[in-house]
Write an enzyme that holds these catalytic residues in place. Structure first.
Site, mmCIF file in Angstrom:
data_model
loop_
_atom_site.group_PDB
_atom_site.id
_atom_site.type_symbol
_atom_site.label_atom_id
_atom_site.label_comp_id
_atom_site.label_asym_id
_atom_site.label_seq_id
_atom_site.Cartn_x
_atom_site.Cartn_y
_atom_site.Cartn_z
ATOM 1 N N HIS A 198 24.214 44.933 -5.610
ATOM 2 C CA HIS A 198 23.829 44.652 -6.989
ATOM 3 C C HIS A 198 22.115 45.010 -7.291
ATOM 4 O O HIS A 198 22.013 45.705 -8.138
ATOM 5 C CB HIS A 198 23.658 43.066 -7.139
ATOM 6 C CG HIS A 198 23.062 42.611 -8.510
ATOM 7 N ND1 HIS A 198 23.930 42.115 -9.466
ATOM 8 C CD2 HIS A 198 21.879 42.284 -8.871
ATOM 9 C CE1 HIS A 198 23.046 41.806 -10.489
ATOM 10 N NE2 HIS A 198 21.730 41.993 -10.122
ATOM 11 N N GLU A 199 21.360 44.664 -6.136
ATOM 12 C CA GLU A 199 20.053 45.345 -6.233
ATOM 13 C C GLU A 199 19.876 46.696 -6.264
ATOM 14 O O GLU A 199 18.793 47.189 -6.748
ATOM 15 C CB GLU A 199 18.916 44.431 -5.114
ATOM 16 C CG GLU A 199 19.086 43.074 -5.386
ATOM 17 C CD GLU A 199 18.695 42.474 -6.626
ATOM 18 O OE1 GLU A 199 18.008 43.084 -7.191
ATOM 19 O OE2 GLU A 199 19.127 41.459 -6.982
ATOM 20 N N HIS A 227 20.051 48.061 -9.588
ATOM 21 C CA HIS A 227 18.746 48.039 -10.283
ATOM 22 C C HIS A 227 17.675 49.134 -10.089
ATOM 23 O O HIS A 227 17.151 49.751 -10.479
ATOM 24 C CB HIS A 227 18.091 46.763 -9.891
ATOM 25 C CG HIS A 227 18.721 45.495 -10.582
ATOM 26 N ND1 HIS A 227 18.654 45.277 -11.991
ATOM 27 C CD2 HIS A 227 19.004 44.158 -10.212
ATOM 28 C CE1 HIS A 227 18.947 44.117 -12.639
ATOM 29 N NE2 HIS A 227 19.381 43.563 -11.473
ATOM 30 N N GLU A 282 20.356 44.819 -15.957
ATOM 31 C CA GLU A 282 21.407 44.204 -15.412
ATOM 32 C C GLU A 282 22.788 44.898 -15.494
ATOM 33 O O GLU A 282 23.765 44.629 -14.652
ATOM 34 C CB GLU A 282 21.688 42.390 -16.021
ATOM 35 C CG GLU A 282 22.376 41.649 -15.332
ATOM 36 C CD GLU A 282 21.615 41.325 -13.809
ATOM 37 O OE1 GLU A 282 20.519 41.705 -13.781
ATOM 38 O OE2 GLU A 282 22.291 40.854 -13.227
HETATM 39 ZN ZN ZN Z 1 20.362 41.373 -11.368
#
Ligand code: ZN
Length: 510
Positions: free
Chosen positions: A262-263, A266, A301
């Site tokens: 997830h990161e 980003h 996101e």
């Molecule tokens: Zn996030």
């Protein structure tokens, strides 16, 4: 004085904001607890300094001169875009009285402690007076910022510019209409086994594997690093230094793995902003006062969700990468195959806690928060009635009865900070991820890449259509350029319907 002077000035604002981010990163990764109080003051000082630099008379003079200098250029040129963004930010900050900004900072500085104690005791009444002040202050702030439809629109502007209650209401209605029947149908079906994810997984092995998968999707470690924190996050100090964190639970291996992916999503965004935008307003959020290249929280996101969910939780990803998971965890996964692993990491389990929610139930946690926040701000819901309203929505959406406010209305830190309007980006990110992914994989070279564990073609598409543009275009302009239309929930709904129908053996009703 002119355009060059304005850029020099904005470069300094970016420097100050990066210094602020570094203090915040350090506070969450390395700082001993004793540093908390003075560190909060250091961060607040840099925040005020950045705001003062944006609204300063010097900046205004440079801006006036810059606008005169570039007015002969086309409206969509970088020069004109930068001038317009600085003008917007100056106007935004000048509309909000300094006393109000200070009052919110003050609320934020005491709120964390009040909230932590109220949550520990499960005592909403102890938090309610703080929340009442927060709501009143944000209402006042909305009046100063200005809005056309709903006062909540003014508060979302800082996080998701252009988003309104009027556009969110039909979006949420459509998601509920499609996702609630899916959730109900799943609840009658046997759940995939997850026991093997709870075996003992050594922390170092988890971190090494999480980092390997982050690199696999393209996270560049020459310009990055991974640390551990309680709540994972990504932070950038220009595109040259983009750091991520993840969390480790030795008896729940998905936490570290998917936190890392997830990161990394980003981080890919920040690492791939056009180098020419470094230290300019096209890589600085001058309204929210963050040194960030992504255009909105929702757009950001979309990238984390895309690499975590569409890529990292896909069957194809584990058909190809599971042998490496088994090599990393030979004991824990000895009797497990790729298919069983894929089903387990996608298990749907309605729960009380947002940050632990699965892909299908997560949006219900967000929709309820956004709806309740908007109702608090327009006065149709009183703070004292909030727990009851919260619990009713959890019962309605997830069929659960909230046993106490610790796992209900008191669970999130957000309201203690004095901020309202931060939540919608998670669901917007999910929807946007579905839309971008659907468009990208129509390209045969991208689909072929995914089929041989080569994520470069997909990443390159995201770089070209999203990352490289930094803050050059609005979120919706970016979407139209990339997919031909503004925010559209149908690809996301189709993704969820197909995936969960497959895993839970439902007739595919997409
Ligand atoms: Zn996030």
């Amino acid at each position: 004085m002119g355009y060059a002077a304005l850029l020099a000035r904005m470069g300094q604002v970016n420097d100050v904001l990066n210094a602020k981010s570094l203090l915040a990163w350090d506070a969450r990764t390395k700082m001993p607890p004793g540093g908390a109080e003075t560190r909060a003051k250091q961060i607040a000082t840099l925040s005020v300094m950045a705001r003062d630099m944006v609204v300063a008379d010097d900046t205004l003079r440079a801006l006036d001169a810059a606008e005169a200098e570039v007015q002969h250029l086309g409206a969509d040129t970088i020069e004109r875009t930068i001038c317009a963004q600085v003008r917007d930010a100056v106007s935004y900050h000048r509309r909000i009285p300094a006393a109000l900004v200070e009052a919110r900072a003050e609320l934020g500085s005491v709120g964390q402690d009040i909230w932590a104690r109220a949550r520990a005791a499960g005592d909403f009444a102890a938090f309610a007076p703080h929340l009442e002040k927060t709501v009143a202050l944000n209402r006042e702030m909305a009046e100063h910022i200005g809005y056309e439809g709903h006062p909540y629109d003014a508060l979302m502007h800082r996080f998701e510019p252009g988003e309104t209650v009027a556009t969110l209401t039909p979006l949420f209605a459509r998601l509920r209409e499609a996702m609630l029947p899916l959730l109900r149908a799943i609840s009658d079906r046997p759940a995939p086994r997850i026991d093997f994810l709870q075996r003992a997984y050594h922390a170092d092995a988890q971190l090494a594997f999480g980092l390997k998968m982050a690199e696999r999707v393209g996270y560049d470690l020459e310009r990055g690093r991974l640390d551990t924190t309680v709540h994972p996050f990504e932070v950038s100090f220009t595109r040259q230094d983009v750091r991520i964190t993840t969390r480790v639970n030795e008896h729940w291996m998905p936490a570290c793995l998917f936190g890392s992916l997830h990161e990394a999503g980003h981080a890919l965004y920040e690492q791939n902003v056009d180098p020419a935008y470094t230290r300019t307003p096209l890589a600085t959020d001058l309204v929210g006062l963050y040194a960030v290249g992504g255009v909105s929280f929702g757009a950001h996101e979309s990238q984390s969700r895309l690499f975590e969910n569409h890529v990292g939780r896909s069957r194809e990803f584990w058909e190809l990468n599971f042998p490496e998971a088994r090599a990393a965890f030979p004991e824990q996964l000895r009797d497990i195959d790729a298919e069983t692993f894929w089903r387990a990491i996608n298990r749907v389990a309605p729960g009380f806690i947002r940050v632990e929610a699965d892909e299908l139930t997560y949006d219900f946690h967000i929709m309820l928060r956004v709806d309740l926040e908007a109702a608090l701000i327009d006065g149709s819901l009183a703070v004292k009635d909030l727990p009851e309203a919260w619990n009713a929505k959890i019962a309605d959406y997830l069929g659960l009865s909230v046993p106490d406010d610790r796992v209900g209305v008191l669970q999130d830190v957000h309201w203690s900070s004095g901020q309202i309007g931060t939540f919608c980006n998670y669901t917007i990110g999910n929807v946007m991820a579905g839309q971008l992914y659907e468009t990208a994989i129509k390209d045969k070279s991208i689909a072929d890449g995914l089929a041989r564990a080569d994520y470069a073609p997909l990443r390159d598409w995201m770089v070209a259509h999203v990352h490289t543009h930094g803050r050059r275009y609005t979120r919706d302009e970016l979407l139209v350029r990339a997919t031909g239309r503004t925010l559209d929930p149908e690809p996301y709904i189709a993704h969820l319907t197909a995936k969960y129908s497959e895993i839970y053996g439902l007739p595919n009703a997409a």
